[in-house]
Design an enzyme around this catalytic site. Structure first.
Site, PDB file in Angstrom:
ATOM      1  N   LYS A  76     -15.458  25.759  77.643  1.00 34.21           N
ATOM      2  CA  LYS A  76     -15.653  27.180  77.928  1.00 34.21           C
ATOM      3  C   LYS A  76     -15.385  27.413  79.412  1.00 34.21           C
ATOM      4  O   LYS A  76     -15.807  26.602  80.254  1.00 34.21           O
ATOM      5  CB  LYS A  76     -17.092  27.569  77.560  1.00 34.21           C
ATOM      6  CG  LYS A  76     -17.405  29.066  77.622  1.00 34.21           C
ATOM      7  CD  LYS A  76     -18.824  29.329  77.141  1.00 34.21           C
ATOM      8  CE  LYS A  76     -19.178  30.804  77.080  1.00 34.21           C
ATOM      9  NZ  LYS A  76     -20.556  31.017  76.550  1.00 34.21           N
ATOM     10  N   SER A 151     -20.762  34.514  72.884  1.00 29.21           N
ATOM     11  CA  SER A 151     -19.724  34.681  73.879  1.00 29.21           C
ATOM     12  C   SER A 151     -18.723  33.519  73.932  1.00 29.21           C
ATOM     13  O   SER A 151     -17.645  33.674  74.498  1.00 29.21           O
ATOM     14  CB  SER A 151     -20.355  34.827  75.273  1.00 29.21           C
ATOM     15  OG  SER A 151     -21.065  33.656  75.625  1.00 29.21           O
ATOM     16  N   SER A 175     -24.878  32.158  71.968  1.00 32.49           N
ATOM     17  CA  SER A 175     -23.429  32.103  72.198  1.00 32.49           C
ATOM     18  C   SER A 175     -22.721  30.835  71.742  1.00 32.49           C
ATOM     19  O   SER A 175     -21.496  30.779  71.806  1.00 32.49           O
ATOM     20  CB  SER A 175     -23.123  32.324  73.670  1.00 32.49           C
ATOM     21  OG  SER A 175     -23.202  33.689  73.955  1.00 32.49           O
TER      22      SER A 175
HETATM   23  N1  GLN Z   1     -24.975  37.762  72.850  1.00 36.53           N
HETATM   24  C1  GLN Z   1     -25.978  37.453  73.829  1.00 36.53           C
HETATM   25  C2  GLN Z   1     -25.746  38.263  75.082  1.00 36.53           C
HETATM   26  O1  GLN Z   1     -24.866  39.038  75.098  1.00 36.53           O
HETATM   27  C3  GLN Z   1     -26.020  35.990  74.092  1.00 36.53           C
HETATM   28  C4  GLN Z   1     -25.015  35.530  75.054  1.00 36.53           C
HETATM   29  C5  GLN Z   1     -25.089  34.064  75.325  1.00 36.53           C
HETATM   30  O2  GLN Z   1     -25.752  33.292  74.637  1.00 36.53           O
HETATM   31  N2  GLN Z   1     -24.438  33.674  76.389  1.00 36.53           N
HETATM   32  O3  GLN Z   1     -26.446  38.146  76.037  1.00 36.53           O
END
Ligand code: GLN
Length: 476
Positions: A76, A151, A175
């Site tokens: 990532k 994400s 994410s």
């Molecule tokens: N979808 C969640 C957010 O927008 C989690 C994001 C993540 O785990 N980085 O914060």
């Protein structure tokens, strides 16, 4: 296409296949389909082939090429790679090249892995669909009209498309697990502190964890064993040795107590819920005892998270000031330069989080918002502790729905945040959780079942995940 890490490692180490050939095959698949999928911000083809050549030389010389010898792995793009652009899919980091490697990158290198590229994400890991990337969305390889989740959407898609044998993502509120579910791969969020975060660009420091995406449960165990373990350079790293996972894979579930959360917040689509019900049945058939528990605070997780995570983000992202990293938009004076740089460099969702977090932390509102959220977090830990006095693991959906079409949630931030309903509590408690593919739902798209365990309960969590994988008929 869904080649396991283990098969690559044994072929490369025995000399049956060269690491260069393995890398070329993956680069070939990238060439064929990446223009459509956009899993990567950067493909490291030359560096990957060079590294693969070194692995082959080690094998040829009779040396130990490592437990991940020749395995193409994608990272990532919020993990630092020395001298290689690390963007967090944000314009604000334009032109920045980290001066050091993240600890996970060092560990992968030491194990013989081949880093094949940096994957797309929602800007600074804020989102659930990868639609918040400054560089455009990633498509779901199983149905390119749909999101891959987020994400870490690029990391999930890279594995699902066969661009990499495995990848790493980060999980602050889901994410890793949610995109794994939507792309039909395995995704693990380890116990907080199990994997070093040195070199992971911070989003919400009390929640962030790095973890693997893989084609099957055993690969996830192998990769997690390789990257986990104490790092003195990360003050949140757990000093004790990380437990072995591979021995748990054949344990089965006889005698294990699997909890069903009776007061789980509603919201899972029926096709997803059906698969979770089927997972309970499969585990019962394999000898587990299904026990009903309650976790009253579960339902407040989303609210608490969307105060705590933005609060921490507003502080962590203050460093992008046009002076120290990446983008600078010149202006008349320093304050105007800060404002111009941050307005141009951050996308809408990141700006929203910074504003929410700044508000929640501001004088006069701190107690009502941030302070209150911390109290909910404590209740969450207490409720989970009570549940884990009765059960070994818990089972829930990973995502409320299968992969959804592009644009369906972008106009409504709350609809997007609801994707995280079932994943957030494990981040608030610091517990491990993972998503395992368990059949399909609407439109033949994959459903992920989430296995949750108490802190450092990974061995039991993996035993249950491996049983679910067997019940589902093996890896995809
Ligand atoms: N979808 C969640 C957010 O927008 C989690 C994001 C993540 O785990 N980085 O914060």
């Amino acid at each position: 296409m869904s080649e396991t890490i283990r098969s690559i490692v044994s072929a490369v180490r025995s000399g049956a296949r060269s690491a260069v050939d393995v890398t070329r095959e993956h680069l070939g698949r990238i060439e064929a389909r990446e223009p459509e999928i956009h899993a990567f911000n950067l493909v490291l083809d030359d560096a990957a082939l060079e590294r693969a050549g070194e692995i082959d030389a080690t094998v040829a010389a009779g040396g130990d090429a490592g437990p991940l010898a020749g395995v193409p792995i994608a990272l990532k793009d919020n993990m630092c790679t020395r001298g290689v652009p690390t963007t967090c899919s944000s314009r604000i980091l334009e032109g920045w090249r980290p001066p050091y490697d993240a600890t996970v990158v060092e560990r992968l290198a030491a194990a013989g892995a081949v880093i094949i590229g940096k994957t797309n994400l929602d800007e600074f890991a804020m989102g659930s669909s990868t639609e918040n990337s400054a560089f455009g969305p990633t498509k779901n390889p199983l149905d390119p009209s749909r999101v891959p989740g987020g994400s870490s959407g690029g990391s999930a898609a890279a594995v699902a498309a066969g661009f990499a044998a495995a990848s790493l993502g980060s999980d602050t509120g889901g994410s890793i697990r949610q995109p794994a579910a939507l792309c039909g791969v395995v995704g693990v969020k380890p116990t907080y502190g199990a994997v070093s975060r040195l070199g992971l660009v911070a989003f919400a420091s009390s929640l962030d964890q790095i973890g693997p995406f893989t084609n099957d449960v055993a690969d996830a165990a192998l990769l997690l064993e390789t990257i986990a373990g104490h790092d003195p350079a990360d003050s949140t790293s757990i000093p004790e040795p990380f437990p072995a996972l591979m021995p748990s894979l054949d344990r089965g579930v006889v005698g294990l107590r699997v909890g069903r959360i009776a007061d789980l917040p509603a919201g899972a689509d029926p096709d997803v819920q059906n698969r979770v019900d089927a997972a309970f049945e499969a585990l019962a058939k394999a000898g587990a005892e299904i026990v009903d528990v309650t976790i009253p605070a579960f339902t407040y997780g989303l609210t608490a998270y969307y105060l705590i995570a933005p609060a921490e983000a507003s502080s962590n992202l203050a460093r992008y000031d046009g002076v120290r990293f990446g983008l600078r938009v010149p202006a008349a004076d320093t304050n105007a330069m800060y404002a111009a740089t941050r307005s141009a460099g951050f996308g809408a969702e990141v700006r929203r989080r910074i504003m929410l977090g700044t508000y929640a932390l501001s004088a006069g509102y701190y107690d009502a918002y941030y302070g209150k959220a911390l109290k909910v977090r404590r209740l969450m830990s207490d409720d989970f502790a009570a549940a884990y006095s009765q059960v070994d693991v818990l089972l829930t959906p990973a995502s409320p729905s299968v992969a959804f079409p592009f644009g369906t949630k972008t106009a409504d931030p709350l609809a997007m945040y609801l994707c995280d309903t079932y994943t957030i509590p494990s981040n608030l408690t610091g517990h491990p959780a993972m998503s395992v593919p368990f059949g399909t739902g609407a439109d033949g798209l994959p459903v992920g079942v989430q296995v949750l365990a108490p802190a450092l309960g990974e061995p039991t969590m993996f035993a249950v995940a491996a049983e679910l994988e067997r019940a589902a008929g093996g890896a995809r």
